[in-house]
Design an enzyme around this catalytic site. Structure first.
Site, PDB file in Angstrom:
ATOM      1  N   LYS A 137      95.273 -52.911  12.869  1.00 31.58           N
ATOM      2  CA  LYS A 137      95.889 -53.607  11.724  1.00 31.58           C
ATOM      3  C   LYS A 137      95.309 -55.016  11.565  1.00 31.58           C
ATOM      4  O   LYS A 137      94.889 -55.405  10.480  1.00 31.58           O
ATOM      5  CB  LYS A 137      97.423 -53.711  11.916  1.00 31.58           C
ATOM      6  CG  LYS A 137      98.119 -52.373  12.086  1.00 31.58           C
ATOM      7  CD  LYS A 137      99.623 -52.523  12.254  1.00 31.58           C
ATOM      8  CE  LYS A 137     100.049 -53.279  13.507  1.00 31.58           C
ATOM      9  NZ  LYS A 137      99.792 -52.574  14.765  1.00 31.58           N
ATOM     10  N   ARG A 165     108.822 -53.083  10.369  1.00 33.56           N
ATOM     11  CA  ARG A 165     108.698 -52.303  11.586  1.00 33.56           C
ATOM     12  C   ARG A 165     109.962 -51.522  11.907  1.00 33.56           C
ATOM     13  O   ARG A 165     110.014 -50.846  12.918  1.00 33.56           O
ATOM     14  CB  ARG A 165     108.460 -53.301  12.714  1.00 33.56           C
ATOM     15  CG  ARG A 165     107.299 -53.008  13.606  1.00 33.56           C
ATOM     16  CD  ARG A 165     107.237 -54.217  14.516  1.00 33.56           C
ATOM     17  NE  ARG A 165     106.335 -54.055  15.578  1.00 33.56           N
ATOM     18  CZ  ARG A 165     105.115 -54.599  15.615  1.00 33.56           C
ATOM     19  NH1 ARG A 165     104.654 -55.295  14.608  1.00 33.56           N
ATOM     20  NH2 ARG A 165     104.376 -54.437  16.671  1.00 33.56           N
ATOM     21  N   ARG A 224      91.225 -55.943  24.626  1.00 37.24           N
ATOM     22  CA  ARG A 224      91.164 -56.895  23.504  1.00 37.24           C
ATOM     23  C   ARG A 224      91.128 -58.350  23.984  1.00 37.24           C
ATOM     24  O   ARG A 224      91.807 -58.725  24.922  1.00 37.24           O
ATOM     25  CB  ARG A 224      92.405 -56.713  22.629  1.00 37.24           C
ATOM     26  CG  ARG A 224      92.576 -57.838  21.605  1.00 37.24           C
ATOM     27  CD  ARG A 224      93.643 -57.577  20.611  1.00 37.24           C
ATOM     28  NE  ARG A 224      94.921 -57.241  21.192  1.00 37.24           N
ATOM     29  CZ  ARG A 224      95.925 -56.705  20.495  1.00 37.24           C
ATOM     30  NH1 ARG A 224      95.779 -56.452  19.220  1.00 37.24           N
ATOM     31  NH2 ARG A 224      97.067 -56.431  21.086  1.00 37.24           N
ATOM     32  N   ARG A 272      96.234 -61.722  25.172  1.00 40.33           N
ATOM     33  CA  ARG A 272      97.684 -61.782  24.954  1.00 40.33           C
ATOM     34  C   ARG A 272      98.448 -61.373  26.214  1.00 40.33           C
ATOM     35  O   ARG A 272      98.037 -60.447  26.905  1.00 40.33           O
ATOM     36  CB  ARG A 272      98.074 -60.853  23.793  1.00 40.33           C
ATOM     37  CG  ARG A 272      97.949 -61.523  22.454  1.00 40.33           C
ATOM     38  CD  ARG A 272      98.012 -60.574  21.290  1.00 40.33           C
ATOM     39  NE  ARG A 272      99.128 -59.642  21.301  1.00 40.33           N
ATOM     40  CZ  ARG A 272      99.364 -58.771  20.315  1.00 40.33           C
ATOM     41  NH1 ARG A 272      98.577 -58.746  19.251  1.00 40.33           N
ATOM     42  NH2 ARG A 272     100.374 -57.949  20.379  1.00 40.33           N
ATOM     43  N   ARG A 304     105.609 -50.774  24.120  1.00 39.33           N
ATOM     44  CA  ARG A 304     105.405 -51.044  22.680  1.00 39.33           C
ATOM     45  C   ARG A 304     105.190 -49.742  21.909  1.00 39.33           C
ATOM     46  O   ARG A 304     105.674 -49.591  20.783  1.00 39.33           O
ATOM     47  CB  ARG A 304     104.210 -51.990  22.490  1.00 39.33           C
ATOM     48  CG  ARG A 304     104.561 -53.434  22.849  1.00 39.33           C
ATOM     49  CD  ARG A 304     103.347 -54.270  23.205  1.00 39.33           C
ATOM     50  NE  ARG A 304     102.339 -54.347  22.171  1.00 39.33           N
ATOM     51  CZ  ARG A 304     101.107 -54.797  22.381  1.00 39.33           C
ATOM     52  NH1 ARG A 304     100.737 -55.210  23.578  1.00 39.33           N
ATOM     53  NH2 ARG A 304     100.250 -54.853  21.390  1.00 39.33           N
TER      54      ARG A 304
HETATM   55  P1  AP5 Z   1      93.795 -54.850  16.601  1.00 41.45           P
HETATM   56  O1  AP5 Z   1      93.218 -54.930  15.250  1.00 41.45           O
HETATM   57  O2  AP5 Z   1      94.056 -56.121  17.338  1.00 41.45           O
HETATM   58  O3  AP5 Z   1      95.090 -53.899  16.584  1.00 41.45           O
HETATM   59  P2  AP5 Z   1      96.538 -54.125  15.969  1.00 41.45           P
HETATM   60  O4  AP5 Z   1      96.904 -52.887  15.209  1.00 41.45           O
HETATM   61  O5  AP5 Z   1      96.612 -55.422  15.251  1.00 41.45           O
HETATM   62  O6  AP5 Z   1      97.374 -54.103  17.319  1.00 41.45           O
HETATM   63  P3  AP5 Z   1      98.481 -55.111  17.866  1.00 41.45           P
HETATM   64  O7  AP5 Z   1      98.515 -54.908  19.358  1.00 41.45           O
HETATM   65  O8  AP5 Z   1      98.280 -56.491  17.371  1.00 41.45           O
HETATM   66  O9  AP5 Z   1      99.743 -54.485  17.230  1.00 41.45           O
HETATM   67  P4  AP5 Z   1     101.187 -54.720  17.631  1.00 41.45           P
HETATM   68  O10 AP5 Z   1     101.861 -54.062  16.506  1.00 41.45           O
HETATM   69  O11 AP5 Z   1     101.551 -54.229  18.983  1.00 41.45           O
HETATM   70  O12 AP5 Z   1     101.297 -56.315  17.801  1.00 41.45           O
HETATM   71  P5  AP5 Z   1     101.944 -57.433  16.908  1.00 41.45           P
HETATM   72  O13 AP5 Z   1     101.218 -58.678  17.132  1.00 41.45           O
HETATM   73  O14 AP5 Z   1     102.151 -56.941  15.531  1.00 41.45           O
HETATM   74  O15 AP5 Z   1      92.835 -53.930  17.498  1.00 41.45           O
HETATM   75  C1  AP5 Z   1      93.068 -53.751  18.887  1.00 41.45           C
HETATM   76  C2  AP5 Z   1      91.740 -53.783  19.669  1.00 41.45           C
HETATM   77  O16 AP5 Z   1      90.983 -52.636  19.341  1.00 41.45           O
HETATM   78  C3  AP5 Z   1      90.853 -54.992  19.331  1.00 41.45           C
HETATM   79  O17 AP5 Z   1      90.234 -55.435  20.516  1.00 41.45           O
HETATM   80  C4  AP5 Z   1      89.809 -54.431  18.341  1.00 41.45           C
HETATM   81  O18 AP5 Z   1      88.560 -55.079  18.499  1.00 41.45           O
HETATM   82  C5  AP5 Z   1      89.729 -52.962  18.754  1.00 41.45           C
HETATM   83  N1  AP5 Z   1      89.570 -52.059  17.594  1.00 41.45           N
HETATM   84  C6  AP5 Z   1      90.171 -52.162  16.377  1.00 41.45           C
HETATM   85  N2  AP5 Z   1      89.820 -51.121  15.580  1.00 41.45           N
HETATM   86  C7  AP5 Z   1      88.990 -50.336  16.330  1.00 41.45           C
HETATM   87  C8  AP5 Z   1      88.280 -49.110  16.068  1.00 41.45           C
HETATM   88  N3  AP5 Z   1      88.369 -48.492  14.877  1.00 41.45           N
HETATM   89  N4  AP5 Z   1      87.520 -48.600  17.065  1.00 41.45           N
HETATM   90  C9  AP5 Z   1      87.426 -49.224  18.280  1.00 41.45           C
HETATM   91  N5  AP5 Z   1      88.058 -50.397  18.587  1.00 41.45           N
HETATM   92  C10 AP5 Z   1      88.833 -50.932  17.617  1.00 41.45           C
HETATM   93  O19 AP5 Z   1     103.416 -57.541  17.569  1.00 41.45           O
HETATM   94  C11 AP5 Z   1     103.578 -58.030  18.884  1.00 41.45           C
HETATM   95  C12 AP5 Z   1     105.060 -58.084  19.236  1.00 41.45           C
HETATM   96  O20 AP5 Z   1     105.739 -58.984  18.338  1.00 41.45           O
HETATM   97  C13 AP5 Z   1     105.841 -56.773  19.121  1.00 41.45           C
HETATM   98  O21 AP5 Z   1     105.737 -55.998  20.292  1.00 41.45           O
HETATM   99  C14 AP5 Z   1     107.274 -57.279  18.873  1.00 41.45           C
HETATM  100  O22 AP5 Z   1     107.870 -57.719  20.064  1.00 41.45           O
HETATM  101  C15 AP5 Z   1     107.045 -58.500  17.987  1.00 41.45           C
HETATM  102  N6  AP5 Z   1     107.054 -58.214  16.545  1.00 41.45           N
HETATM  103  C16 AP5 Z   1     106.025 -58.408  15.657  1.00 41.45           C
HETATM  104  N7  AP5 Z   1     106.383 -58.039  14.427  1.00 41.45           N
HETATM  105  C17 AP5 Z   1     107.662 -57.592  14.513  1.00 41.45           C
HETATM  106  C18 AP5 Z   1     108.576 -57.041  13.565  1.00 41.45           C
HETATM  107  N8  AP5 Z   1     108.235 -56.873  12.275  1.00 41.45           N
HETATM  108  N9  AP5 Z   1     109.815 -56.673  14.005  1.00 41.45           N
HETATM  109  C19 AP5 Z   1     110.184 -56.830  15.297  1.00 41.45           C
HETATM  110  N10 AP5 Z   1     109.355 -57.331  16.245  1.00 41.45           N
HETATM  111  C20 AP5 Z   1     108.108 -57.711  15.854  1.00 41.45           C
HETATM  112 MG    MG Z   2      97.634 -57.241  15.598  1.00 43.13          MG
END
Ligand code: AP5
Ligand code: MG
Length: 214
Positions: free
Chosen positions: A13, A88, A127, A161, A172
């Site tokens: 994402k 979410r 990552r 992270r 997660r």
């Molecule tokens: P990346 O693009 O970083 O993936 P992502 O989908 O952004 O994954 P996240 O881990 O950031 O998602 P998340 O939903 O767990 O975290 P968030 O910050 O939203 O890609 C990942 C890796 O893979 C990178 O190294 C990239 O280079 C590689 N990659 C990407 N695409 C690829 C491909 N096609 N092929 C190969 N490699 C690839 O949330 C974190 C925390 O915040 C949550 O756990 C929760 O506690 C809280 N939170 C956030 N939003 C909310 C909400 N709306 N409600 C409640 N809690 C929330």
């Molecule tokens: Mg992300």
């Protein structure tokens, strides 16, 4: 254009939102990034969120809607937004529907990035990001062109992270299946969901996304 990028932790994402931001001039709004910024500043909200994030649990809906609500309306009135990590839960999706409807705004697409759970553990544990500009990398899939130097800003400092370890990733993913997957059905009923193959290479996924959103 108002988009939601939907998918489990590690789906890509953030990686794809940054690319769409550049291609279309619309703003990425990542609730995860917002919470990490609050935590880094040590605000009350940030401290509360940080503890939950480290356990891989979701942060309460009211707090999330308060953080992102005003910003998404502001961006929607400009060129549009790319929501990354929000909504979410079904209550968050309902709150978003209400916020937009009250301003006469709407979502254009909810793009679901489809991936296999097991591959997400490797993606997330590999990552890292530039400590200065936030550009995203991966130990195997997206290394900087020159080892140890950020492609974008030239910085030599990187960070990882604190929730990017295997145990937290599994928690997660469980939270995703229990609480987040039903959001997709919410938007399927509205006819907004488009799917892309997130197991393809990063550039391929971008091409699929651009084809979907037009
Ligand atoms: P990346 O693009 O970083 O993936 P992502 O989908 O952004 O994954 P996240 O881990 O950031 O998602 P998340 O939903 O767990 O975290 P968030 O910050 O939203 O890609 C990942 C890796 O893979 C990178 O190294 C990239 O280079 C590689 N990659 C990407 N695409 C690829 C491909 N096609 N092929 C190969 N490699 C690839 O949330 C974190 C925390 O915040 C949550 O756990 C929760 O506690 C809280 N939170 C956030 N939003 C909310 C909400 N709306 N409600 C409640 N809690 C929330
Ligand atoms: Mg992300």
């Amino acid at each position: 254009m108002n988009l939601v990028l939907f998918g489990p932790p590690g789906a890509g994402k953030g990686t794809q939102a940054k690319r769409l931001e550049e291609a279309y001039g619309i703003k990425q709004l990542s609730t995860g990034d917002m919470l990490r910024a609050e935590a880094a500043e040590g605000t009350a909200v940030g401290q509360r969120a940080d503890a939950l994030m480290k356990e891989g649990k979701l942060v309460p809906d009211d707090l999330i809607v308060e953080i992102v609500g005003d910003r998404l309306i502001r961006e929607a009135k400009r060129k549009g937004f790319i929501l990354d990590g929000f909504p979410r839960t079904v209550p968050q999706a309902e709150a978003l529907d209400g916020l937009l409807a009250r301003k006469g705004l709407a979502l254009d697409h909810v793009v679901s990035i489809e991936v296999d759970d097991e591959a997400m553990v490797e993606r997330i544990t590999g990552r890292f990001t530039c400590a200065r500009c936030g550009a995203g990398y991966h130990d195997t899939f997206q290394r900087p062109k020159v080892d140890g130097v950020c492609d974008v800003c030239g910085s030599t400092e990187f960070k990882r992270r604190s929730d990017d370890n295997e145990a937290t990733v599994r928690q997660r993913l469980a939270a995703y299946h229990d609480e987040t997957e039903p959001v997709l059905r919410h938007y399927e009923h509205q006819g907004l969901v488009r799917k892309v193959d997130g197991m393809a290479a990063i550039d391929d996924v971008t091409a699929q996304l651009e084809a979907v959103v037009g």
